[in-house]
Design a protein around this motif. Structure first.
Motif, PDB file in Angstrom:
ATOM      1  N   ASP A  53       8.497  21.446  39.625  1.00 36.40           N
ATOM      2  CA  ASP A  53       7.720  21.090  38.441  1.00 36.40           C
ATOM      3  C   ASP A  53       7.448  22.322  37.587  1.00 36.40           C
ATOM      4  N   TYR A  54       7.144  23.428  38.236  1.00 35.47           N
ATOM      5  CA  TYR A  54       6.884  24.674  37.520  1.00 35.47           C
ATOM      6  C   TYR A  54       8.147  25.155  36.812  1.00 35.47           C
ATOM      7  N   ARG A  55       9.307  25.084  37.494  1.00 40.04           N
ATOM      8  CA  ARG A  55      10.563  25.516  36.883  1.00 40.04           C
ATOM      9  C   ARG A  55      10.895  24.668  35.669  1.00 40.04           C
ATOM     10  N   ALA A  56      10.650  23.370  35.743  1.00 40.71           N
ATOM     11  CA  ALA A  56      10.927  22.488  34.605  1.00 40.71           C
ATOM     12  C   ALA A  56      10.017  22.832  33.425  1.00 40.71           C
ATOM     13  N   ALA A  57       8.752  23.074  33.705  1.00 39.81           N
ATOM     14  CA  ALA A  57       7.806  23.429  32.639  1.00 39.81           C
ATOM     15  C   ALA A  57       8.169  24.768  32.008  1.00 39.81           C
ATOM     16  N   VAL A  58       8.548  25.729  32.826  1.00 44.29           N
ATOM     17  CA  VAL A  58       8.938  27.045  32.301  1.00 44.29           C
ATOM     18  C   VAL A  58      10.221  26.925  31.494  1.00 44.29           C
ATOM     19  N   GLY A  59      11.181  26.111  31.944  1.00 47.75           N
ATOM     20  CA  GLY A  59      12.421  25.910  31.202  1.00 47.75           C
ATOM     21  C   GLY A  59      12.170  25.304  29.838  1.00 47.75           C
ATOM     22  N   ARG A  99      16.781  27.997  32.884  1.00 45.51           N
ATOM     23  CA  ARG A  99      16.843  27.307  34.179  1.00 45.51           C
ATOM     24  C   ARG A  99      18.193  27.464  34.849  1.00 45.51           C
ATOM     25  N   GLY A 100      18.810  28.632  34.635  1.00 46.04           N
ATOM     26  CA  GLY A 100      20.062  28.956  35.299  1.00 46.04           C
ATOM     27  C   GLY A 100      21.310  28.427  34.613  1.00 46.04           C
ATOM     28  N   ASP A 101      21.186  27.739  33.485  1.00 47.37           N
ATOM     29  CA  ASP A 101      22.339  27.172  32.788  1.00 47.37           C
ATOM     30  C   ASP A 101      22.430  27.735  31.378  1.00 47.37           C
ATOM     31  N   PRO A 102      23.665  28.006  30.893  1.00 46.59           N
ATOM     32  CA  PRO A 102      23.819  28.397  29.489  1.00 46.59           C
ATOM     33  C   PRO A 102      23.538  27.195  28.588  1.00 46.59           C
ATOM     34  N   TYR A 103      23.252  27.467  27.343  1.00 49.14           N
ATOM     35  CA  TYR A 103      22.891  26.417  26.396  1.00 49.14           C
ATOM     36  C   TYR A 103      23.458  26.779  25.036  1.00 49.14           C
ATOM     37  N   ARG A 104      23.283  25.886  24.070  1.00 52.07           N
ATOM     38  CA  ARG A 104      23.755  26.134  22.706  1.00 52.07           C
ATOM     39  C   ARG A 104      22.641  25.863  21.712  1.00 52.07           C
ATOM     40  N   VAL A 105      22.711  26.557  20.596  1.00 53.79           N
ATOM     41  CA  VAL A 105      21.858  26.267  19.442  1.00 53.79           C
ATOM     42  C   VAL A 105      22.814  25.811  18.348  1.00 53.79           C
ATOM     43  N   VAL A 106      22.636  24.583  17.879  1.00 49.63           N
ATOM     44  CA  VAL A 106      23.529  24.003  16.879  1.00 49.63           C
ATOM     45  C   VAL A 106      22.728  23.639  15.638  1.00 49.63           C
ATOM     46  N   VAL A 107      23.446  23.499  14.530  1.00 48.31           N
ATOM     47  CA  VAL A 107      22.823  23.114  13.268  1.00 48.31           C
ATOM     48  C   VAL A 107      22.744  21.594  13.216  1.00 48.31           C
ATOM     49  N   ALA A 108      21.589  21.098  12.812  1.00 48.01           N
ATOM     50  CA  ALA A 108      21.386  19.659  12.640  1.00 48.01           C
ATOM     51  C   ALA A 108      21.159  19.409  11.156  1.00 48.01           C
ATOM     52  N   ASN A 109      22.205  18.984  10.463  1.00 46.40           N
ATOM     53  CA  ASN A 109      22.123  18.708   9.026  1.00 46.40           C
ATOM     54  C   ASN A 109      21.997  17.219   8.758  1.00 46.40           C
ATOM     55  N   ASP A 110      21.308  16.490   9.621  1.00 47.52           N
ATOM     56  CA  ASP A 110      21.221  15.044   9.452  1.00 47.52           C
ATOM     57  C   ASP A 110      20.071  14.612   8.540  1.00 47.52           C
ATOM     58  N   THR A 111      19.298  15.568   8.039  1.00 49.43           N
ATOM     59  CA  THR A 111      18.242  15.261   7.070  1.00 49.43           C
ATOM     60  C   THR A 111      18.449  16.154   5.863  1.00 49.43           C
ATOM     61  N   SER A 112      17.569  16.046   4.877  1.00 48.00           N
ATOM     62  CA  SER A 112      17.707  16.874   3.675  1.00 48.00           C
ATOM     63  C   SER A 112      17.391  18.335   3.954  1.00 48.00           C
ATOM     64  N   THR A 113      16.610  18.602   4.998  1.00 48.99           N
ATOM     65  CA  THR A 113      16.263  19.971   5.369  1.00 48.99           C
ATOM     66  C   THR A 113      17.065  20.369   6.604  1.00 48.99           C
ATOM     67  N   PRO A 114      17.793  21.503   6.530  1.00 55.82           N
ATOM     68  CA  PRO A 114      18.552  21.920   7.716  1.00 55.82           C
ATOM     69  C   PRO A 114      17.612  22.262   8.876  1.00 55.82           C
ATOM     70  N   ALA A 115      18.114  22.059  10.079  1.00 55.63           N
ATOM     71  CA  ALA A 115      17.330  22.320  11.280  1.00 55.63           C
ATOM     72  C   ALA A 115      18.231  22.903  12.354  1.00 55.63           C
ATOM     73  N   LEU A 116      17.609  23.519  13.351  1.00 52.90           N
ATOM     74  CA  LEU A 116      18.319  24.026  14.523  1.00 52.90           C
ATOM     75  C   LEU A 116      17.937  23.158  15.711  1.00 52.90           C
ATOM     76  N   ARG A 117      18.932  22.860  16.552  1.00 58.06           N
ATOM     77  CA  ARG A 117      18.686  22.085  17.776  1.00 58.06           C
ATOM     78  C   ARG A 117      19.156  22.880  18.972  1.00 58.06           C
ATOM     79  N   LEU A 118      18.403  22.782  20.044  1.00 54.37           N
ATOM     80  CA  LEU A 118      18.793  23.395  21.302  1.00 54.37           C
ATOM     81  C   LEU A 118      19.434  22.321  22.173  1.00 54.37           C
ATOM     82  N   VAL A 119      20.653  22.581  22.640  1.00 49.83           N
ATOM     83  CA  VAL A 119      21.394  21.634  23.469  1.00 49.83           C
ATOM     84  C   VAL A 119      21.553  22.259  24.846  1.00 49.83           C
ATOM     85  N   HIS A 120      20.992  21.618  25.859  1.00 49.75           N
ATOM     86  CA  HIS A 120      20.993  22.139  27.232  1.00 49.75           C
ATOM     87  C   HIS A 120      21.517  21.053  28.170  1.00 49.75           C
TER      88      HIS A 120
END
Length: 194
Positions: A53-59, A99-120
């Motif tokens: 539970d602690y590892r999930a919260a920290v992740g 949490r021991g796994d690599p991840y990505r940060v991708v652009v989310a242009n699905d609204t009028s304002t650009p955003a960043l999303r974390l994909v894990h």
């Protein structure tokens, strides 16, 4: 007078004198057993319930912080005066793994304002943050945590363009891994692939 035999005090017979040496050993063995049992129960409690539970919260917290820090670096790279031509490149430091796994940060242009999303890979770790950038800003690209990342900002004729690049030839190791497996890492890439 009669002679009395010495029985070793308190009415014990001589044949049982070895019992005195055995009782401290049995006592210490029982104490050791109780101590080992206590440590085993404590370990099972931590690794069975508290630690995951602690590892999930920290992740989750680390993912949120990485996303906020990345958005701040991108926003800080955009000049305040968009009427002047500018080319700027800033390094963005991301934690190599969550949490021991690599991840990505991708652009989310699905609204009028650009955003960043974390994909894990773990669905409970992720997030989305809107970028505070001028109107008509075009944001493209993605970062993977396994390689150094940069944000390249180009301002021409009042238009702002931001590209998210990895320093390793501008290619993402995770994207290469996904292509080799025949899969994609993000829902945006899945939608673009269809």
């Amino acid at each position: 007078m009669s002679r009395r035999r010495d029985t070793g005090g308190w009415g014990r017979s001589r044949g049982r004198s070895f019992d005195r040496g055995l009782s401290p050993v049995v006592g210490k063995t029982l104490e050791l057993g109780v101590g080992v049992l206590f440590v085993a129960l404590l370990t099972a409690t931590f690794f069975g319930g508290i630690a995951p539970d602690y590892r999930a919260a920290v992740g989750t917290e680390l993912g949120d912080r990485a996303l906020v820090a990345a958005a701040e670096r991108v926003e800080a790279a955009v000049p305040t005066d968009t009427d002047v031509r500018a080319d700027r490149s800033v390094a963005v430091r991301l934690p190599p793994a969550i949490r021991g796994d690599p991840y990505r940060v991708v652009v989310a242009n699905d609204t009028s304002t650009p955003a960043l999303r974390l994909v894990h890979p773990d669905a409970s770790i992720g997030g989305r943050i809107r970028l505070t950038v001028p109107d008509a800003t075009v944001v493209r690209g993605s970062w993977d945590s396994a390689s150094p990342s940069r944000a390249v900002v180009v301002v021409t004729e009042g238009r702002v363009s931001i590209r998210l690049l990895n320093e390793r030839n501008g290619a993402s190791r995770l994207a290469e891994r996904d292509r080799s497996r025949g899969s994609v890492s993000s829902t945006i890439e899945r939608e673009a692939a269809t």
